[in-house]
Design an enzyme around this catalytic site. Sequence first.
Site: not given
Length: 197
Positions: A67-68, A71, A73, A75, A77, A164
């Site tokens: 899931h990181d 979205v 790359g 990174d 976030s 998704p």
Amino acid sequence: MANSLLPTRIVPFALLLVFFGITSARLSTNYYSYSCPNLLPTVKSMVASAVAKEPRIGASLLHLFFHDCFVNGCDGSILLDDTATFTGEKTAKANNNSVRGFELIDQIKSAVEQLCPAIVSCADVLAISSRDGVVLMGGPTWEVKLGRRDSRTARRALVKKYIPTPSFNLSNLISNFSAQGFSTKDLVALTGNYLIH
Ligand SMILES: *[C@@H]1O[C@H](CO)[C@@H](O)[C@H](O)[C@H]1NC(C)=O
Ligand SMILES: *[C@@H]1O[C@H](CO)[C@@H](O)[C@H](O)[C@H]1NC(C)=O
Ligand SMILES: *[C@@H]1O[C@H](CO)[C@@H](O)[C@H](O)[C@H]1NC(C)=O
């Protein structure tokens, strides 16, 4: 429940392959060989302790990484907490109540900071931990290329775009994964993982 992937019963992990095809010239498997030589064994032993206590966490780490990465790359976030002035990806609908394992990543990152202060990125800690989680649960292994930089921002709006939803049918899923460079086999592995994480 904010289930974000198709709830179909599929062989967990067995086909897990690839990883998030990051091919930046700066990334390498020995990125921290000199600056943090004990990084890999430290992470592995902490993931092993966590998996011994709760096997499910091994799958959760892969899910968190996925899931990181989907979205913008890999990174880190997704790890950023919301504050009064910042709303990140962590609490976006497809992540809130779905993604877990943040506390373990925090603990591993703290241990790594003691070992090698201000050297290793959170994004790399997550990448290594998710590989170790898969291996400890009997899945395949792979070499993790390292040297990712941590994001200082997040792209909450893109979570909805790239992760998704449970209502997607197979062709939607195949096309979403394909848009990220993943095969149908990869889709099966990552979706199967979702069921046990
Ligand atoms: C995320 O989940 C928590 C716990 O269930 C809930 O209290 C919170 O309102 C949710 N946040 C968002 C933005 O959906
Ligand atoms: C999947 O959903 C799309 C709409 O998003 C639809 O056009 C397509 O026909 C559906 N495919 C199948 C196999 O149900
Ligand atoms: C994912 O699939 C949905 C439904 O088919 C589509 O609306 C969306 O644009 C796709 N996202 C990407 C990033 O391909």
